[in-house]
Design a protein around this motif. Sequence first.
Motif, PDB file in Angstrom:
ATOM      1  N   LYS A 103       0.832  -1.210   0.000  1.00 41.57           N
ATOM      2  CA  LYS A 103       0.000   0.000   0.000  1.00 41.57           C
ATOM      3  C   LYS A 103       0.863   1.254   0.000  1.00 41.57           C
ATOM      4  O   LYS A 103       0.558   2.231  -0.686  1.00 41.57           O
ATOM      5  CB  LYS A 103      -0.929   0.004   1.208  1.00 41.57           C
ATOM      6  N   ARG A 104       1.941   1.220   0.771  1.00 39.99           N
ATOM      7  CA  ARG A 104       2.844   2.369   0.839  1.00 39.99           C
ATOM      8  C   ARG A 104       3.482   2.627  -0.527  1.00 39.99           C
ATOM      9  O   ARG A 104       3.613   3.771  -0.957  1.00 39.99           O
ATOM     10  CB  ARG A 104       3.902   2.125   1.906  1.00 39.99           C
ATOM     11  N   ILE A 127       2.181   1.877  -3.500  1.00 42.54           N
ATOM     12  CA  ILE A 127       1.131   2.401  -4.375  1.00 42.54           C
ATOM     13  C   ILE A 127       0.913   3.892  -4.103  1.00 42.54           C
ATOM     14  O   ILE A 127       0.850   4.703  -5.025  1.00 42.54           O
ATOM     15  CB  ILE A 127      -0.179   1.608  -4.196  1.00 42.54           C
ATOM     16  N   ILE A 128       0.818   4.248  -2.833  1.00 45.29           N
ATOM     17  CA  ILE A 128       0.610   5.656  -2.468  1.00 45.29           C
ATOM     18  C   ILE A 128       1.804   6.504  -2.890  1.00 45.29           C
ATOM     19  O   ILE A 128       1.646   7.615  -3.402  1.00 45.29           O
ATOM     20  CB  ILE A 128       0.330   5.783  -0.956  1.00 45.29           C
ATOM     21  N   ALA A 129       3.008   5.974  -2.717  1.00 44.28           N
ATOM     22  CA  ALA A 129       4.212   6.715  -3.116  1.00 44.28           C
ATOM     23  C   ALA A 129       4.228   6.947  -4.626  1.00 44.28           C
ATOM     24  O   ALA A 129       4.582   8.040  -5.087  1.00 44.28           O
ATOM     25  CB  ALA A 129       5.457   5.962  -2.677  1.00 44.28           C
ATOM     26  N   ASN A 130       3.834   5.934  -5.412  1.00 46.50           N
ATOM     27  CA  ASN A 130       3.782   6.099  -6.867  1.00 46.50           C
ATOM     28  C   ASN A 130       2.750   7.143  -7.272  1.00 46.50           C
ATOM     29  O   ASN A 130       3.009   7.964  -8.161  1.00 46.50           O
ATOM     30  CB  ASN A 130       3.468   4.768  -7.551  1.00 46.50           C
ATOM     31  N   LEU A 131       1.575   7.122  -6.634  1.00 44.09           N
ATOM     32  CA  LEU A 131       0.544   8.120  -6.954  1.00 44.09           C
ATOM     33  C   LEU A 131       0.998   9.530  -6.581  1.00 44.09           C
ATOM     34  O   LEU A 131       0.790  10.477  -7.335  1.00 44.09           O
ATOM     35  CB  LEU A 131      -0.762   7.776  -6.242  1.00 44.09           C
ATOM     36  N   GLN A 132       1.631   9.672  -5.427  1.00 46.42           N
ATOM     37  CA  GLN A 132       2.112  10.986  -5.016  1.00 46.42           C
ATOM     38  C   GLN A 132       3.215  11.477  -5.948  1.00 46.42           C
ATOM     39  O   GLN A 132       3.247  12.654  -6.315  1.00 46.42           O
ATOM     40  CB  GLN A 132       2.631  10.943  -3.581  1.00 46.42           C
ATOM     41  N   ASP A 148       1.613  12.584  -9.251  1.00 42.62           N
ATOM     42  CA  ASP A 148       0.930  13.867  -9.071  1.00 42.62           C
ATOM     43  C   ASP A 148       1.942  15.007  -8.995  1.00 42.62           C
ATOM     44  O   ASP A 148       1.762  16.057  -9.623  1.00 42.62           O
ATOM     45  CB  ASP A 148       0.063  13.807  -7.819  1.00 42.62           C
ATOM     46  N   THR A 164      -6.778   1.479  -7.479  1.00 44.33           N
ATOM     47  CA  THR A 164      -5.628   0.845  -6.871  1.00 44.33           C
ATOM     48  C   THR A 164      -5.990   0.444  -5.453  1.00 44.33           C
ATOM     49  O   THR A 164      -6.529   1.244  -4.696  1.00 44.33           O
ATOM     50  CB  THR A 164      -4.390   1.756  -6.918  1.00 44.33           C
ATOM     51  N   LYS A 189      -9.618   1.086  -4.375  1.00 47.52           N
ATOM     52  CA  LYS A 189     -10.130   2.450  -4.251  1.00 47.52           C
ATOM     53  C   LYS A 189      -9.847   3.221  -5.537  1.00 47.52           C
ATOM     54  O   LYS A 189      -8.771   3.129  -6.114  1.00 47.52           O
ATOM     55  CB  LYS A 189      -9.474   3.164  -3.073  1.00 47.52           C
ATOM     56  N   PHE A 247      -9.167   6.501  -7.911  1.00 44.30           N
ATOM     57  CA  PHE A 247      -8.453   7.767  -7.798  1.00 44.30           C
ATOM     58  C   PHE A 247      -8.599   8.535  -9.102  1.00 44.30           C
ATOM     59  O   PHE A 247      -8.896   7.965 -10.150  1.00 44.30           O
ATOM     60  CB  PHE A 247      -6.965   7.554  -7.464  1.00 44.30           C
TER      61      PHE A 247
END
Length: 161
Positions: A43-44, A46-51, A54, A137, A140, A142
């Motif tokens: 999860k970390r 995935i969130i790092a890739n999205l951030q 962005d 992802t 959820k 996005f």
Amino acid sequence: MKKLPAYTLLEITVAMLLSAICIAICYSAFSLAGWYYSELGKKREIIANLQQLDELLGRDFKNASEIHSNKTSLQLHTDSGIVSYNFADKAIIRDHFGIRKDSLTIALDSVTFFFEGKRLENEDLKLTDEIHLTGKTGGKAFEITRQKHYSATNLLTHATD
């Protein structure tokens, strides 16, 4: 014959049974904690890739003088060179001036480009001022949207080219 103080066979069996139960509980707890840590790491990531996506899109849109797109790619023209994004099924590849490539493992459902509020659908490179990325992802949904505001000078320069 003198009797030696010792444990009986029944006492040793009970002690071994209790220790086996304790070991099984500890192993289960350790396995569960390891699995949870592994899922948290996914999860970390995935969130790092999205951030990162962005942040990079925001910076590249801000620095770009012109943005061109077709169905699967985006080219951002800056004073230093061209930054391009290629949108594949399960990854986004960013080419930074032909020097460095970043790959972000993000699965997208749709990539939509706009110019002055009108959706662009041609295969040719077209001037673009807005991008919408949507996907799911981790179960959820996005959405990432970036917009470029062109000055009249930018648009007139592009029109004369």
